[in-house]
Design an enzyme around this catalytic site. Sequence first.
Site, PDB file in Angstrom:
ATOM      1  N   LYS A 146     -70.249  53.933 -16.101  1.00 39.33           N
ATOM      2  CA  LYS A 146     -70.552  52.519 -16.375  1.00 39.33           C
ATOM      3  C   LYS A 146     -72.022  52.316 -16.690  1.00 39.33           C
ATOM      4  O   LYS A 146     -72.363  51.428 -17.461  1.00 39.33           O
ATOM      5  CB  LYS A 146     -70.115  51.629 -15.203  1.00 39.33           C
ATOM      6  CG  LYS A 146     -68.599  51.496 -15.116  1.00 39.33           C
ATOM      7  CD  LYS A 146     -68.131  50.232 -14.416  1.00 39.33           C
ATOM      8  CE  LYS A 146     -66.612  50.139 -14.502  1.00 39.33           C
ATOM      9  NZ  LYS A 146     -66.042  49.062 -13.707  1.00 39.33           N
ATOM     10  N   LYS A 148     -58.446  57.180 -19.849  1.00 37.86           N
ATOM     11  CA  LYS A 148     -57.542  56.297 -19.102  1.00 37.86           C
ATOM     12  C   LYS A 148     -57.413  54.936 -19.793  1.00 37.86           C
ATOM     13  O   LYS A 148     -58.346  54.475 -20.459  1.00 37.86           O
ATOM     14  CB  LYS A 148     -57.984  56.150 -17.639  1.00 37.86           C
ATOM     15  CG  LYS A 148     -58.995  55.081 -17.383  1.00 37.86           C
ATOM     16  CD  LYS A 148     -59.059  54.672 -15.900  1.00 37.86           C
ATOM     17  CE  LYS A 148     -59.953  53.431 -15.805  1.00 37.86           C
ATOM     18  NZ  LYS A 148     -59.976  52.737 -14.574  1.00 37.86           N
ATOM     19  N   LYS A 204     -58.954  48.095 -18.837  1.00 43.25           N
ATOM     20  CA  LYS A 204     -59.090  46.685 -19.235  1.00 43.25           C
ATOM     21  C   LYS A 204     -60.239  46.499 -20.205  1.00 43.25           C
ATOM     22  O   LYS A 204     -60.220  45.622 -21.042  1.00 43.25           O
ATOM     23  CB  LYS A 204     -59.448  45.848 -18.002  1.00 43.25           C
ATOM     24  CG  LYS A 204     -58.349  45.591 -17.053  1.00 43.25           C
ATOM     25  CD  LYS A 204     -58.812  44.475 -16.094  1.00 43.25           C
ATOM     26  CE  LYS A 204     -58.190  44.615 -14.736  1.00 43.25           C
ATOM     27  NZ  LYS A 204     -59.094  45.177 -13.738  1.00 43.25           N
TER      28      LYS A 204
HETATM   29  P1  ATP Z   1     -62.214  48.389 -15.717  1.00 48.51           P
HETATM   30  O1  ATP Z   1     -61.691  48.964 -16.989  1.00 48.51           O
HETATM   31  O2  ATP Z   1     -62.805  47.003 -15.874  1.00 48.51           O
HETATM   32  O3  ATP Z   1     -63.052  49.341 -14.933  1.00 48.51           O
HETATM   33  P2  ATP Z   1     -59.704  48.928 -14.511  1.00 48.51           P
HETATM   34  O4  ATP Z   1     -58.684  48.679 -15.559  1.00 48.51           O
HETATM   35  O5  ATP Z   1     -60.060  50.319 -14.155  1.00 48.51           O
HETATM   36  O6  ATP Z   1     -60.974  48.085 -14.809  1.00 48.51           O
HETATM   37  P3  ATP Z   1     -59.592  48.004 -11.753  1.00 48.51           P
HETATM   38  O7  ATP Z   1     -59.552  46.604 -11.322  1.00 48.51           O
HETATM   39  O8  ATP Z   1     -60.897  48.713 -11.574  1.00 48.51           O
HETATM   40  O9  ATP Z   1     -59.158  48.147 -13.252  1.00 48.51           O
HETATM   41  O10 ATP Z   1     -58.421  48.811 -11.043  1.00 48.51           O
HETATM   42  C1  ATP Z   1     -57.396  48.287 -10.256  1.00 48.51           C
HETATM   43  C2  ATP Z   1     -56.472  49.398  -9.829  1.00 48.51           C
HETATM   44  O11 ATP Z   1     -55.787  49.942 -10.958  1.00 48.51           O
HETATM   45  C3  ATP Z   1     -57.170  50.587  -9.166  1.00 48.51           C
HETATM   46  O12 ATP Z   1     -56.409  51.033  -8.080  1.00 48.51           O
HETATM   47  C4  ATP Z   1     -57.207  51.631 -10.240  1.00 48.51           C
HETATM   48  O13 ATP Z   1     -57.218  52.940  -9.696  1.00 48.51           O
HETATM   49  C5  ATP Z   1     -55.903  51.359 -10.974  1.00 48.51           C
HETATM   50  N1  ATP Z   1     -55.957  51.768 -12.372  1.00 48.51           N
HETATM   51  C6  ATP Z   1     -56.803  51.294 -13.316  1.00 48.51           C
HETATM   52  N2  ATP Z   1     -56.549  51.867 -14.509  1.00 48.51           N
HETATM   53  C7  ATP Z   1     -55.523  52.729 -14.316  1.00 48.51           C
HETATM   54  C8  ATP Z   1     -54.802  53.634 -15.161  1.00 48.51           C
HETATM   55  N3  ATP Z   1     -55.082  53.741 -16.441  1.00 48.51           N
HETATM   56  N4  ATP Z   1     -53.800  54.353 -14.633  1.00 48.51           N
HETATM   57  C9  ATP Z   1     -53.480  54.243 -13.319  1.00 48.51           C
HETATM   58  N5  ATP Z   1     -54.121  53.422 -12.462  1.00 48.51           N
HETATM   59  C10 ATP Z   1     -55.136  52.673 -12.938  1.00 48.51           C
END
Ligand code: ATP
Length: 332
Positions: A114, A196, A199
């Site tokens: 990040k 991965k 969002k």
């Molecule tokens: P950002 O992209 O803004 O970092 P994010 O999509 O990673 O956000 P978070 O709110 O940080 O979302 O994550 C919420 C939950 O979803 C966490 O437990 C994280 O491990 C899980 N998670 C996020 N992306 C994935 C993915 N691609 N596959 C499986 N689990 C995920």
Amino acid sequence: MEDKKLIFSGIQPTGTFTLGNYIGAVRNWKPLQDEYNCIYCVVDMHAITVRQDPIKLRQNTLNSYALLMACGIDVEKSILFIQSHVKTHAELSWILGCNTQFGELSRMTQFKDKSQRHADDVNSGLFTYPVLMAADILAYNADLVPVGVDQKQHLELARNIAQRFNQRYGDFFTLPEPYIAEIGAKVMSLQDPTKKMSKSDDNPNAVILILDDKDTIIRKFKRAVTDSEAEVCYRDGKDGINNLMTIYSSVTGKNFAEIESEFSGKGYGDFKLAVGEAVADHLEPIRTEFARLSADKAYLKKCYTEGAEKAIRYSQRIVSKVYRKVGFVDKT
Ligand code: ATP
Ligand code: LTN
């Protein structure tokens, strides 16, 4: 609360949940409610470690809260609240920060990622983010933390912080364990299946949002990057197909062997369409429930207000003991 193990997890209100958030984390939160005491939280304080538009943050926080309910988090069974409503997290975070080493935080891969992506704003909150996450968990003395695999390192740090505190001040914190699903712990981007699904991806075709409509979902799956083999099977090097098979498996309950035989002799076009349809059908009831809940602002407010009251009561008891342990003078 009955004497069951305690689950804690949180999700950032940085936008609508992705299929990755859903399959990797949130979806597993619902069944846990029947076996454990569960505390779930929309972590708005974590979200501001990267710049947020205040109006959008407020909207995303309320939407995330309603979405968790639409995904089956039941406020009668679990405590569901908004992080900034419960001040004990920030209070405990300060104390834990004084028991965390600069070197440990420097090793966090999410910080490294990040800080590269937001090179113009490498603020100290981004650096100390895992300390606040440890505080979220330890303020409730949680036993288990259901997360996607990307959060494992943060969880290990939370355990180390808890352990160090226990050594310095006497046994107090429970050491939290990660709870990571076997299938779908890392859902990959549809456009670059080595990354991965996130969002914050700039390419909307890479990400399925759980509120996307059926046509959009099917269109995004049709465009998903695969390979040139035209064989639906789970194998090293077939990242795109492996990802689609994982997604299909987690929404239909079919295992990989069943999926391989269902699509043997068929092309990727048929497979992608089937995945798109299965995902859209699976998400449809969530979209409907979300629409119903978000129209009822008064009910949502009642739920998050009561959720915060319960969380304050629970965590205050623990954080007051921590204050005493570190040598702060009692106020009363
Ligand atoms: P950002 O992209 O803004 O970092 P994010 O999509 O990673 O956000 P978070 O709110 O940080 O979302 O994550 C919420 C939950 O979803 C966490 O437990 C994280 O491990 C899980 N998670 C996020 N992306 C994935 C993915 N691609 N596959 C499986 N689990 C995920
Ligand atoms: N860091 C997590 C969100 C998060 C969390 C938590 C998860 C904040 N506090 C406590 C589990 C327990 C993330 O980015 N997904």
